[in-house]
Design a protein around this motif. Structure first.
Motif, mmCIF file in Angstrom:
data_model
loop_
_atom_site.group_PDB
_atom_site.id
_atom_site.type_symbol
_atom_site.label_atom_id
_atom_site.label_comp_id
_atom_site.label_asym_id
_atom_site.label_seq_id
_atom_site.Cartn_x
_atom_site.Cartn_y
_atom_site.Cartn_z
ATOM 1 N N GLY A 242 0.787 -1.227 0.000
ATOM 2 C CA GLY A 242 0.000 0.000 0.000
ATOM 3 C C GLY A 242 0.812 1.267 0.000
ATOM 4 N N MET A 243 0.625 2.082 1.052
ATOM 5 C CA MET A 243 1.205 3.412 1.088
ATOM 6 C C MET A 243 2.702 3.441 1.350
ATOM 7 S SD MET A 243 -0.675 5.702 -0.016
ATOM 8 C CE MET A 243 0.492 6.975 0.410
ATOM 9 N N LEU A 244 3.355 2.284 1.384
ATOM 10 C CA LEU A 244 4.813 2.309 1.340
ATOM 11 C C LEU A 244 5.307 2.803 -0.011
ATOM 12 C CD1 LEU A 244 5.984 -0.787 3.397
ATOM 13 C CD2 LEU A 244 6.279 1.628 3.922
ATOM 14 N N LYS A 245 4.369 3.026 -0.933
ATOM 15 C CA LYS A 245 4.745 3.726 -2.164
ATOM 16 C C LYS A 245 5.371 5.086 -1.845
ATOM 17 C CE LYS A 245 1.744 2.003 -5.874
ATOM 18 N NZ LYS A 245 0.877 2.453 -6.977
ATOM 19 N N TYR A 246 4.944 5.712 -0.756
ATOM 20 C CA TYR A 246 5.459 7.049 -0.448
ATOM 21 C C TYR A 246 6.963 7.026 -0.153
ATOM 22 C CZ TYR A 246 6.390 11.433 1.932
ATOM 23 O OH TYR A 246 6.953 12.622 2.310
ATOM 24 N N PRO A 247 7.454 6.232 0.812
ATOM 25 C CA PRO A 247 8.909 6.238 1.006
ATOM 26 C C PRO A 247 9.679 5.593 -0.131
ATOM 27 C CG PRO A 247 7.884 4.609 2.440
ATOM 28 C CD PRO A 247 6.770 5.408 1.829
ATOM 29 N N ARG A 248 9.019 4.785 -0.930
ATOM 30 C CA ARG A 248 9.733 4.146 -2.043
ATOM 31 C C ARG A 248 9.929 5.091 -3.215
ATOM 32 N NH1 ARG A 248 6.789 -1.852 -2.212
ATOM 33 N NH2 ARG A 248 7.916 -2.726 -0.408
ATOM 34 N N THR A 249 8.850 5.730 -3.665
ATOM 35 C CA THR A 249 8.929 6.564 -4.868
ATOM 36 C C THR A 249 8.219 7.907 -4.736
ATOM 37 O OG1 THR A 249 6.917 5.610 -5.830
ATOM 38 C CG2 THR A 249 8.996 4.492 -6.313
ATOM 39 N N ALA A 250 7.468 8.118 -3.649
ATOM 40 C CA ALA A 250 6.686 9.343 -3.464
ATOM 41 C C ALA A 250 5.732 9.589 -4.630
ATOM 42 C CB ALA A 250 7.588 10.557 -3.260
ATOM 43 N N SER A 251 5.191 8.516 -5.196
ATOM 44 C CA SER A 251 4.261 8.653 -6.317
ATOM 45 C C SER A 251 3.398 7.405 -6.400
ATOM 46 C CB SER A 251 5.029 8.844 -7.628
ATOM 47 O OG SER A 251 5.789 7.685 -7.927
ATOM 48 N N GLU B 255 26.350 12.256 -9.387
ATOM 49 C CA GLU B 255 26.555 10.817 -9.578
ATOM 50 C C GLU B 255 27.239 10.203 -8.359
ATOM 51 O OE1 GLU B 255 28.565 7.713 -12.790
ATOM 52 O OE2 GLU B 255 28.635 9.884 -13.134
ATOM 53 N N ARG B 256 28.183 10.921 -7.783
ATOM 54 C CA ARG B 256 28.880 10.427 -6.599
ATOM 55 C C ARG B 256 27.927 10.286 -5.415
ATOM 56 N NH1 ARG B 256 32.686 13.414 -7.241
ATOM 57 N NH2 ARG B 256 32.186 15.212 -5.953
ATOM 58 N N VAL B 257 27.036 11.244 -5.266
ATOM 59 C CA VAL B 257 26.064 11.204 -4.164
ATOM 60 C C VAL B 257 25.042 10.104 -4.410
ATOM 61 C CG1 VAL B 257 24.186 12.483 -3.062
ATOM 62 C CG2 VAL B 257 26.371 13.612 -3.515
ATOM 63 N N GLY B 258 24.564 9.972 -5.644
ATOM 64 C CA GLY B 258 23.596 8.937 -5.972
ATOM 65 C C GLY B 258 22.166 9.372 -5.728
ATOM 66 N N ARG B 259 21.278 8.400 -5.740
ATOM 67 C CA ARG B 259 19.851 8.662 -5.644
ATOM 68 C C ARG B 259 19.470 9.208 -4.268
ATOM 69 N NH1 ARG B 259 16.554 5.429 -9.279
ATOM 70 N NH2 ARG B 259 14.930 5.521 -7.700
ATOM 71 N N CYS B 260 18.426 10.013 -4.269
ATOM 72 C CA CYS B 260 17.773 10.423 -3.028
ATOM 73 C C CYS B 260 16.408 9.743 -2.954
ATOM 74 C CB CYS B 260 17.569 11.937 -2.988
ATOM 75 S SG CYS B 260 19.086 12.872 -2.752
ATOM 76 N N TRP B 261 15.987 9.497 -1.720
ATOM 77 C CA TRP B 261 14.667 8.902 -1.466
ATOM 78 C C TRP B 261 14.705 7.413 -1.828
ATOM 79 C CZ3 TRP B 261 11.820 12.003 1.395
ATOM 80 C CH2 TRP B 261 10.500 11.655 1.712
ATOM 81 N N GLY B 262 13.703 6.671 -1.401
ATOM 82 C CA GLY B 262 13.691 5.237 -1.614
ATOM 83 C C GLY B 262 14.647 4.536 -0.668
ATOM 84 N N TYR B 263 14.375 3.283 -0.366
ATOM 85 C CA TYR B 263 15.228 2.553 0.579
ATOM 86 C C TYR B 263 15.736 1.228 0.018
ATOM 87 C CZ TYR B 263 10.776 0.192 1.691
ATOM 88 O OH TYR B 263 9.587 -0.495 1.623
ATOM 89 N N GLY B 264 15.641 1.060 -1.303
ATOM 90 C CA GLY B 264 16.175 -0.141 -1.919
ATOM 91 C C GLY B 264 15.277 -1.346 -1.786
ATOM 92 N N SER B 265 13.967 -1.135 -1.841
ATOM 93 C CA SER B 265 13.012 -2.225 -1.654
ATOM 94 C C SER B 265 13.013 -3.220 -2.803
ATOM 95 C CB SER B 265 11.601 -1.650 -1.488
ATOM 96 O OG SER B 265 11.170 -1.010 -2.679
ATOM 97 N N GLY B 266 13.488 -2.793 -3.959
ATOM 98 C CA GLY B 266 13.420 -3.625 -5.142
ATOM 99 C C GLY B 266 12.129 -3.466 -5.925
ATOM 100 N N ALA B 267 11.190 -2.670 -5.401
ATOM 101 C CA ALA B 267 9.952 -2.393 -6.123
ATOM 102 C C ALA B 267 10.244 -1.459 -7.295
ATOM 103 C CB ALA B 267 8.928 -1.753 -5.186
ATOM 104 N N ARG B 268 9.293 -1.390 -8.216
ATOM 105 C CA ARG B 268 9.456 -0.537 -9.384
ATOM 106 C C ARG B 268 9.702 0.910 -8.953
ATOM 107 N NH1 ARG B 268 5.138 -1.822 -11.531
ATOM 108 N NH2 ARG B 268 3.828 -0.082 -10.868
ATOM 109 N N GLY B 269 10.753 1.506 -9.461
ATOM 110 C CA GLY B 269 11.105 2.875 -9.102
ATOM 111 C C GLY B 269 11.970 2.984 -7.865
ATOM 112 N N ASP B 270 12.204 1.865 -7.177
ATOM 113 C CA ASP B 270 13.034 1.875 -5.977
ATOM 114 C C ASP B 270 13.975 0.673 -6.004
ATOM 115 O OD1 ASP B 270 14.073 2.440 -3.445
ATOM 116 O OD2 ASP B 270 12.487 1.341 -2.405
ATOM 117 N N PRO B 271 14.943 0.697 -6.910
ATOM 118 C CA PRO B 271 15.811 -0.468 -7.098
ATOM 119 C C PRO B 271 16.702 -0.732 -5.888
ATOM 120 C CG PRO B 271 16.665 1.408 -8.314
ATOM 121 C CD PRO B 271 15.321 1.822 -7.790
ATOM 122 N N GLY B 272 17.130 -1.986 -5.752
ATOM 123 C CA GLY B 272 18.073 -2.349 -4.711
ATOM 124 C C GLY B 272 19.460 -1.796 -5.033
ATOM 125 N N PRO B 273 20.433 -2.057 -4.169
ATOM 126 C CA PRO B 273 20.348 -2.940 -3.003
ATOM 127 C C PRO B 273 19.594 -2.330 -1.841
ATOM 128 C CG PRO B 273 22.487 -1.878 -3.079
ATOM 129 C CD PRO B 273 21.792 -1.490 -4.347
#
Length: 582
Positions: free
Chosen positions: A434-443, A512-530
């Motif tokens: 469900g709403m874990l979409k918010y911390p994963r992708t905020a969308s 690029e050095r800093v990398g992605r912001c947001w998401g915790y690496g769930s592996g869901a669409r839009g929030d790739p691992g690790p």
């Protein structure tokens, strides 16, 4: 084992650097969520062996002592199995929350709340207000001088780019901690980022969830705040807390000076170019800075008006007009509902499935136990509610969310069946969280405040299950061959991520050095691992020393601003908070 005896046993194991004893206090799959308490960053330790090493290492180095503090204050909670704890280290103190299962710890949260010797001027430590200024300045003149000194010899130790709720919350914390800072915002007034959004916008979260630090909303405040009222409140907040803010100021670029220490930041303040040299740069610009508009064949041929949702103000004057809204998330629904209210004929193009939750469910089921009038009357303060909300690591949140959303789906089956019958493509997260979409992708979600009924009865047209083929002079052709006539197209297609600001203001290599912001690496669409275990790069050290990210909704801005401000204060005071604080 009671919480009191468990806390005493953990303290003893830490003092003795006894990893074996510490490991025995946690379930094999237990969690220790450490928010700058002893490790110097926001992190989650998973599994008893990793926790034991942490207890016998960083926790022992910090002289961690944990004590039981208070019962859980939740209906039906067992005070023998869960409750609040307090802790002290050599440098600081804080509180947390623990859950036991058969005498062993399932989850532990410890969150830093203060640094010894650097207490905030609150309560008995409040200033007298009497002013003995060598230059004879009164309060108003001293306040003006504090802000005006920057760019004229004085430098902010921390420069905060963005004056929304996140930037202001952090500024308020730094103000209380005595860290020299400056907030810069491109808008003419504090709060304009809220005022400039579409006319019908009202916050979807209830007031108890949205308090800002130090100055909560008054008792008469409405449950759901209109966007202009929110903008005015933030303006008042900045004045009341005497925050150092430059409005009408755009950040043009940031770079490392030849020394490699700190930042050189170029600003345009009204018609003047100003260069500042802060030690730390905080990006508090939010996820709504770079509108994403899809590229569609024939866009140049469309004879009507095209705009991104960030440019949409109101449906006023659009009665009888045919408007296509591309997207099916919060903004798309709100805009479509506003168009209906003004007599227009909107059609929403749903390109992918959407998580929908009724506002009643948000208020009563999701937030009600912790953030509601009932919670307040039980004695659950906002600070304690924040701790309880943060006390579940993401692994546990995922486990709990699957059960919660399965129940919601069953209990509200009639609502969801009617929405599906209207052709709406629903999901509850690809893994049912469900709403874990918010911390994963905020969308990918919509808090229903009335638009779903309009979809069900046809006032909001819907096209789902087919893509967009092209635009024509008079409208849009879908991939299934249908042609929709339109006078206007609104792209409610979201925004770029926060790291895009780094590429824009600093350089792509730094981003690029800093990398992605947001998401915790769930592996869901839009929030790739690790798997990260905490949100990437948010409120904690990044791969670029001296570069920080501050963001989130009002509740996150309130809670995490304290943690980020303490990390900055420790560096300003020359304190080492832990192994990850470098």
């Amino acid at each position: 084992m009671s919480i009191e005896s468990w806390a005493a046993a953990l303290t003893a194991a830490v003092a003795a650097r006894d990893a074996k004893a510490a490991q025995a206090l946690f379930l094999p799959g237990g969690f220790w969520r450490d928010f700058v308490a002893v490790g110097g960053t926001l992190q989650t330790l998973e599994g008893a062996p990793a926790i034991a090493a942490f207890a016998a290492g960083p926790a022992a180095d910090a002289n961690l002592e944990v004590t039981a503090e208070a019962p859980p204050l939740l209906p039906g909670a067992d005070p023998a199995q869960e409750g609040f704890v307090a802790f002290e280290t050599t440098l600081g103190h804080g509180r947390g929350y623990v859950r036991l299962q058969d005498g062993r710890c399932r989850t532990l949260l410890l969150s830093l709340e203060g640094l010894k010797g650097h207490e905030e001027p609150l309560g008995a430590r409040r200033p007298s207000g009497l002013i003995d200024d060598p230059q004879g300045r009164n309060w108003k003149e001293r306040l003006a001088a504090k802000t005006n000194a920057f760019g004229k010899g004085a430098e902010p130790w921390a420069l905060i780019v963005g004056g929304g709720q996140a930037g202001l919350a952090l500024a308020a914390r730094l103000e209380m901690l005595g860290v020299p800072y400056l907030v810069v915002d491109k808008h003419p007034r504090v709060g304009d980022q809220w005022r400039s959004r579409y006319k019908a916008l009202t916050l979807h979260d209830p007031v108890w969830y949205d308090h800002m630090p130090y100055m909560p909303f008054p008792e008469f405040w409405p449950v759901f705040t209109p966007k202009d009222k929110m903008g005015d409140w933030l303006d008042s907040y900045a004045h009341a807390l005497e925050l150092a803010v430059w409005t009408g100021t755009e950040c043009l670029g940031a770079a490392r000076p030849p020394s490699g220490e700190g930042w050189t930041v170029t600003l345009r303040r009204e018609d003047e170019t100003v260069t500042l040299s802060p030690t730390h740069l905080v990006m508090a610009v939010g996820n709504a800075g770079f509108p994403r508009t899809p590229e569609i064949e024939g866009q140049a041929d469309f004879a009507g008006v095209q705009m991104h949702s960030s440019q949409f103000a109101s449906g006023e004057g659009l009665a009888g007009k045919r408007v296509i809204v591309v997207g099916a998330n919060n903004s798309a629904h709100d805009i479509a509902a506003d168009l209906v209210g003004h007599g227009a004929h909107p059609v929403m193009i749903q390109r992918s499935s959407t998580m929908v939750v009724q506002q009643r469910t948000v208020v009563e089921t999701m937030l009600g136990p912790l953030f509601s009038q009932g919670a307040v009357e039980r004695g659950l303060t906002t600070d304690r509610a924040d701790l309880m909300l943060a006390s579940s690591p993401f692994r546990v949140q995922e486990e709990n969310a699957r059960g919660l959303w399965a129940r919601v789906r069953e209990d509200e089956a009639g609502f969801y069946d009617r929405l599906a019958a209207a052709g709406f493509a629903l999901d509850f997260g690809e893994d049912g969280t469900g709403m874990l979409k918010y911390p994963r992708t905020a969308s990918g979600y919509y808090f229903d405040v009335g638009a779903c009924a309009m979809v069900m009865d046809g006032r909001i047209g819907l096209r789902s299950g087919t893509g967009i083929a092209r635009l024509t002079a008079g409208g849009m052709e879908l991939e299934d061959g249908e042609v929709l006539e339109a006078d206007m197209i609104v792209y409610a297609t979201g925004f770029g991520a926060m790291e895009e600001w780094v590429a824009r203001l600093a350089d792509p290599a730094t981003a690029e050095r800093v990398g992605r912001c947001w998401g915790y690496g769930s592996g869901a669409r839009g929030d790739p691992g690790p798997w990260e275990g905490e949100l990437r790069n948010m409120w904690k050290p990044t791969a670029e020393p001296g570069l920080w990210f501050m963001g989130g909704n009002l509740a996150q801005s309130r809670f995490y601003s304290r943690l980020l401000s303490l990390q900055l204060k420790a560096r300003h005071a020359g304190l080492n908070l832990g192994p990850a604080a470098g």
